[in-house]
Design an enzyme around this catalytic site. Structure first.
Site, PDB file in Angstrom:
ATOM      1  N   GLU A  40      13.145 -37.165  51.426  1.00 64.06           N
ATOM      2  CA  GLU A  40      12.736 -35.799  51.110  1.00 64.06           C
ATOM      3  C   GLU A  40      13.396 -34.822  52.075  1.00 64.06           C
ATOM      4  O   GLU A  40      13.691 -35.158  53.222  1.00 64.06           O
ATOM      5  CB  GLU A  40      11.215 -35.692  51.211  1.00 64.06           C
ATOM      6  CG  GLU A  40      10.643 -34.351  50.809  1.00 64.06           C
ATOM      7  CD  GLU A  40       9.132 -34.285  50.943  1.00 64.06           C
ATOM      8  OE1 GLU A  40       8.526 -33.436  50.272  1.00 64.06           O
ATOM      9  OE2 GLU A  40       8.552 -35.073  51.723  1.00 64.06           O
ATOM     10  N   LYS A 114       9.059 -31.464  42.764  1.00 64.83           N
ATOM     11  CA  LYS A 114       7.820 -32.067  43.241  1.00 64.83           C
ATOM     12  C   LYS A 114       6.609 -31.370  42.616  1.00 64.83           C
ATOM     13  O   LYS A 114       6.475 -30.149  42.681  1.00 64.83           O
ATOM     14  CB  LYS A 114       7.778 -31.967  44.763  1.00 64.83           C
ATOM     15  CG  LYS A 114       6.588 -32.622  45.435  1.00 64.83           C
ATOM     16  CD  LYS A 114       6.745 -32.489  46.948  1.00 64.83           C
ATOM     17  CE  LYS A 114       5.615 -33.127  47.718  1.00 64.83           C
ATOM     18  NZ  LYS A 114       5.811 -32.960  49.188  1.00 64.83           N
ATOM     19  N   CYS A 155       7.180 -37.830  47.889  1.00 61.40           N
ATOM     20  CA  CYS A 155       6.225 -37.787  48.987  1.00 61.40           C
ATOM     21  C   CYS A 155       4.759 -37.712  48.524  1.00 61.40           C
ATOM     22  O   CYS A 155       4.209 -38.708  48.067  1.00 61.40           O
ATOM     23  CB  CYS A 155       6.582 -36.648  49.940  1.00 61.40           C
ATOM     24  SG  CYS A 155       5.894 -36.845  51.615  1.00 61.40           S
TER      25      CYS A 155
END
Length: 276
Positions: A40, A114, A155
């Protein structure tokens, strides 16, 4: 397919990070990798929104992204840029935390923004409001490659099993889980969550991670957990990179996915229920 997970300590300088990534990609290719994965925010780790506004770019103008597309084409590899911070055209000037899958001809095969924002207060010293600077995505993505279908996550998405189950039911065989995990939550939950997502879906899980203390010029200190992990479809950990920077390799075998799903076909056992 031999995959290589890069474990790095990105700074807040995209040009420095680009040079580091290109060197590590060349090393991975020399060791036989045909698929390279980065963590990330590979292009910039920063807690300063002002600094990010100065150094980040829109996707179409991002020199690091363009250079890494060229790098993938030069080496003829698949490249997962776990995520880049990129500018958007939103009125509130928030960024996107965007993953890019680049094909061996240098084209962007897939993008994923995300979905779940890391808005938490783990401790008084470990407080994050990702949504202040980044706007969440809204679309789940599965990308087809010759070595398997990839389900894209980033994540904090790791804590939301419904997303991973949806990806697997849409055909994903390999879940990509790049991260810049907090040391506190990493020590408590990282391994267990990654293994759970593999076991629930019968997928490989490839989690390239940021590690260590990040050099930032403005906005305070950032430290990340490391431990890039490869988890097999049956749930066993195949590799743990610890906390040093470096490259982790794994040979992917799609038959392992099919085998895990034959043994426990839970993806076909969903039932509707009432309540609670």
């Amino acid at each position: 397919m031999r995959a290589a997970l890069l474990q790095i300590t990105s700074s807040d300088s995209p040009s420095e990070n680009l040079e580091m990534l290109q060197g590590m990609i060349a090393e991975a290719v020399a060791d036989g990798a045909g698929f390279v994965l980065t963590p990330e925010v590979s292009n910039c780790v920063s807690l300063s929104r002002a600094h990010q506004q100065e150094v980040l770019h829109h996707e179409e103008d991002d020199p690091s992204l363009a250079a890494l597309r060229d790098t993938a084409a030069q080496h003829g590899i698949w490249l997962s840029l776990g995520s880049f911070g990129v500018k958007t055209h939103d009125a509130d000037r928030r960024f996107a935390n965007r993953q890019f899958l680049i094909s061996p001809d240098g084209e962007i095969k897939a993008r994923y923004d995300k979905i779940h924002m890391f808005d938490v207060e783990v401790t008084p010293e470990e407080t994050f409001r990702e949504s202040d600077g980044y706007r969440p995505g809204s679309k789940a993505v599965v990308a087809q490659t010759p070595f398997g279908a990839l389900g894209l996550t980033i994540c904090y998405d790791l804590r939301f099993p419904r997303l991973h189950r949806a990806l697997a039911k849409a055909g994903a065989e390999i879940l990509i889980a790049p991260a810049a995990f907090s040391p506190v939550t990493g020590a408590a939950h990282w391994h267990a969550l990654l293994q759970a997502r593999a076991i629930e879906t019968g997928c490989y899980v490839l989690a390239a991670a940021q590690t260590g203390r990040h050099k930032t010029r403005r906005g305070g200190v950032r430290t990340t957990y490391g431990h890039s992990l490869v988890v097999a479809p049956w749930g066993e950990i195949l590799s743990d990179a610890g906390t040093d920077t470096g490259i982790t390799y794994v040979d992917l075998d799609r038959e392992k996915v099919a085998e895990a799903r034959r043994r426990v076909p839970s993806l076909t056992h969903d039932r509707e229920f009432d309540g609670p």
